[in-house]
Scaffold this motif. Structure first.
Motif, PDB file in Angstrom:
ATOM      1  N   GLY A  34       0.794  -1.219   0.000  1.00 28.30           N
ATOM      2  CA  GLY A  34       0.000   0.000   0.000  1.00 28.30           C
ATOM      3  C   GLY A  34       0.825   1.267   0.000  1.00 28.30           C
ATOM      4  N   ASP A  35       2.164   1.165  -0.078  1.00 27.38           N
ATOM      5  CA  ASP A  35       3.013   2.350  -0.104  1.00 27.38           C
ATOM      6  C   ASP A  35       2.889   3.047  -1.450  1.00 27.38           C
ATOM      7  OD1 ASP A  35       4.137   1.933   2.493  1.00 27.38           O
ATOM      8  OD2 ASP A  35       5.375   0.350   1.624  1.00 27.38           O
ATOM      9  N   PHE A  36       2.890   4.369  -1.409  1.00 28.09           N
ATOM     10  CA  PHE A  36       2.694   5.182  -2.612  1.00 28.09           C
ATOM     11  C   PHE A  36       4.037   5.559  -3.225  1.00 28.09           C
ATOM     12  CE2 PHE A  36       2.451   9.525  -4.379  1.00 28.09           C
ATOM     13  CZ  PHE A  36       1.608   9.271  -5.446  1.00 28.09           C
ATOM     14  N   PHE A  37       4.127   5.474  -4.551  1.00 33.54           N
ATOM     15  CA  PHE A  37       5.345   5.836  -5.273  1.00 33.54           C
ATOM     16  C   PHE A  37       4.980   6.742  -6.441  1.00 33.54           C
ATOM     17  CE2 PHE A  37       6.270   1.918  -3.128  1.00 33.54           C
ATOM     18  CZ  PHE A  37       7.596   2.028  -2.731  1.00 33.54           C
ATOM     19  N   ALA A  38       5.873   7.674  -6.744  1.00 35.93           N
ATOM     20  CA  ALA A  38       5.669   8.565  -7.883  1.00 35.93           C
ATOM     21  C   ALA A  38       6.996   8.786  -8.580  1.00 35.93           C
ATOM     22  CB  ALA A  38       5.074   9.903  -7.427  1.00 35.93           C
TER      23      ALA A  38
END
Length: 258
Positions: A34-38
């Motif tokens: 569920g970790d967000f990456f961009a």
């Protein structure tokens, strides 16, 4: 592009124009935890089924794109932000730009439609003109990132903007040279009308010295799933309510001026 919704946007023309201009694009995704990456890259070319991108880059955080990964893309054209869902079709693909230059990049599926969107994953709301919100940014232990030693550096400042994904801080420049992009830190602050102070673990995403006085530094941070995703989501609910209230207030002011 003409129109106000996805049904009136000429997706083919938008994609082809963006590729012809090598426009920047942001790719967002979540991993299994569920970790967000961009990551940011640029459009290089397209065919009937795929878009070819330069190798994605992310400051201070390693991103990993794999075939069939679902991503959300954000593309700015003029003053309008567009978004679309797509899949990674191929990684480490070779694209020949001309007779002399070949680049390694990424291939994503071409969208059937796009939507006008808020910029990035969450809209950021300026809060400095609403109320003065002091913040503390506390270093974590290098040995155990779940702890904040008493002897670690503490940075004082105020919140400048806020979203459901992170916030921007204005900090005293004196110690800011010690802030490391990508490092987890603890952020604490109080919101008027809420019973308890907020404590988040955050990741430093950007550090910018404010010109011309150079006495303050803007630091952008992203909320992390600490100590669990459930805790983060519970802690975010009152903040999301505050953001919605500020949005309504701003909209009412614009309507009143109209």
């Amino acid at each position: 592009m003409p129109g106000t919704d996805s049904s009136t946007i000429d997706t083919a023309a938008l994609v082809e124009e963006a590729c012809a201009r090598n426009r920047s694009i942001e790719l967002h995704y979540h991993n299994r935890s569920g970790d967000f990456f961009a990551a940011r890259t640029r459009l290089l070319a397209c065919n009937d089924t795929h878009i070819f991108l330069d190798a994605p880059q992310s400051i201070g955080k390693k991103v990993e794109f794999k075939a069939n990964l679902q991503v959300e893309a954000f593309l700015a054209m003029g003053s309008v932000m567009y978004s679309f869902k797509c899949k990674v079709a191929q990684t480490q693909c070779h694209l020949k730009l001309n007779d002399y230059i070949t680049v390694d990049g990424l291939q994503i599926t071409r969208p059937g439609g796009v939507n006008k969107s808020q910029r990035r994953h969450d809209m950021r709301i300026a809060v400095g003109n609403i109320s003065n919100i002091p913040v503390l940014l506390h270093e974590t232990s290098l040995e155990n990132q779940d702890t904040a030693p008493l002897e670690a550096n503490v940075f004082h400042g105020t919140m400048e903007n806020l979203s459901g994904g992170g916030c921007g801080l204005g900090l005293d420049t004196t110690l800011c040279s010690k802030i490391i992009i990508g490092r987890p830190m603890f952020l604490s602050f109080e919101i008027p009308g809420t019973p308890e102070p907020f404590i988040f673990q955050v990741e430093v995403r950007s550090v910018h010295l404010v010109e011309p006085d150079k006495k303050s530094t803007r630091v952008g941070v992203q909320f992390m799933n600490w100590p669990s995703r459930g805790y983060l989501q519970r802690n975010l609910r009152p903040l999301e309510k505050l953001i919605a209230e500020i949005q309504r207030s701003n909209n009412n002011k614009r309507i009143g001026k109209g």
